[in-house]
Design a protein around this motif. Structure first.
Motif, PDB file in Angstrom:
ATOM      1  N   GLY A  40       0.761  -1.240   0.000  1.00  0.00           N
ATOM      2  CA  GLY A  40       0.000   0.000   0.000  1.00  0.00           C
ATOM      3  C   GLY A  40       0.787   1.283   0.000  1.00  0.00           C
ATOM      4  N   HIS A  41       2.084   1.205  -0.202  1.00  0.00           N
ATOM      5  CA  HIS A  41       2.829   2.464  -0.334  1.00  0.00           C
ATOM      6  C   HIS A  41       3.849   2.363  -1.463  1.00  0.00           C
ATOM      7  N   HIS A  42       4.130   3.510  -2.031  1.00  0.00           N
ATOM      8  CA  HIS A  42       5.045   3.638  -3.163  1.00  0.00           C
ATOM      9  C   HIS A  42       5.889   4.879  -2.888  1.00  0.00           C
ATOM     10  N   TYR A  43       7.104   4.644  -2.453  1.00  0.00           N
ATOM     11  CA  TYR A  43       7.983   5.718  -1.996  1.00  0.00           C
ATOM     12  C   TYR A  43       7.267   6.495  -0.898  1.00  0.00           C
ATOM     13  N   GLU A  44       7.062   7.783  -1.042  1.00  0.00           N
ATOM     14  CA  GLU A  44       6.389   8.535   0.029  1.00  0.00           C
ATOM     15  C   GLU A  44       4.874   8.662  -0.194  1.00  0.00           C
ATOM     16  N   HIS A  45       4.336   7.938  -1.146  1.00  0.00           N
ATOM     17  CA  HIS A  45       2.908   8.004  -1.462  1.00  0.00           C
ATOM     18  C   HIS A  45       2.187   6.796  -0.875  1.00  0.00           C
ATOM     19  N   TRP A  46       0.964   7.032  -0.401  1.00  0.00           N
ATOM     20  CA  TRP A  46       0.173   5.973   0.220  1.00  0.00           C
ATOM     21  C   TRP A  46      -1.091   5.701  -0.584  1.00  0.00           C
ATOM     22  N   ALA A  47      -1.425   4.426  -0.710  1.00  0.00           N
ATOM     23  CA  ALA A  47      -2.646   4.016  -1.405  1.00  0.00           C
ATOM     24  C   ALA A  47      -3.863   4.385  -0.566  1.00  0.00           C
ATOM     25  N   GLY A  48      -5.022   4.321  -1.208  1.00  0.00           N
ATOM     26  CA  GLY A  48      -6.252   4.663  -0.521  1.00  0.00           C
ATOM     27  C   GLY A  48      -6.500   6.156  -0.461  1.00  0.00           C
ATOM     28  N   GLN A  49      -5.763   6.900  -1.266  1.00  0.00           N
ATOM     29  CA  GLN A  49      -5.860   8.361  -1.250  1.00  0.00           C
ATOM     30  C   GLN A  49      -5.978   8.916  -2.664  1.00  0.00           C
ATOM     31  N   ASP A  50      -6.340  10.173  -2.731  1.00  0.00           N
ATOM     32  CA  ASP A  50      -6.328  10.926  -3.984  1.00  0.00           C
ATOM     33  C   ASP A  50      -4.913  11.479  -4.152  1.00  0.00           C
ATOM     34  N   LEU A  51      -4.221  11.064  -5.193  1.00  0.00           N
ATOM     35  CA  LEU A  51      -2.826  11.450  -5.414  1.00  0.00           C
ATOM     36  C   LEU A  51      -2.668  12.604  -6.404  1.00  0.00           C
ATOM     37  N   THR A  52      -3.753  13.263  -6.736  1.00  0.00           N
ATOM     38  CA  THR A  52      -3.709  14.323  -7.738  1.00  0.00           C
ATOM     39  C   THR A  52      -2.681  15.396  -7.405  1.00  0.00           C
ATOM     40  N   LYS A  53      -2.680  15.895  -6.194  1.00  0.00           N
ATOM     41  CA  LYS A  53      -1.752  16.964  -5.811  1.00  0.00           C
ATOM     42  C   LYS A  53      -0.317  16.472  -5.660  1.00  0.00           C
ATOM     43  N   GLU A  54      -0.141  15.175  -5.436  1.00  0.00           N
ATOM     44  CA  GLU A  54       1.192  14.632  -5.201  1.00  0.00           C
ATOM     45  C   GLU A  54       1.962  14.306  -6.473  1.00  0.00           C
TER      46      GLU A  54
END
Length: 77
Positions: A40-54
């Protein structure tokens, strides 16, 4: 296309349910099969979220989502 709330998306974080999803620009993608999203994570990004801003911090473009299946739309209040 089926619509999901942020709470429903959050459950697909790689911990609570088997599916691993993330959203980008209002579309929810299934990233379960990606070895890069294991647990559920990819580097500093976490799944289950909106990643648009990231995405601006990522070394790739939005085209990366083309390899994943679309699950539905994210309900944005």
């Amino acid at each position: 296309m089926k619509e999901y709330t942020r709470a429903q998306l959050a459950l697909r974080n790689g911990q609570d349910k088997e599916e691993i999803w993330c959203a980008y620009k209002g579309v929810i993608y299934d990233v379960t099969t990606s070895r890069l999203w294991r647990n559920g994570h990819h580097y500093e990004h976490w799944a289950g979220q909106d990643l648009t801003k990231e995405l601006g911090d990522a070394p790739h473009t939005e085209r990366v989502f083309e390899r994943f299946s679309v699950i539905g739309k994210l309900l944005i209040p």
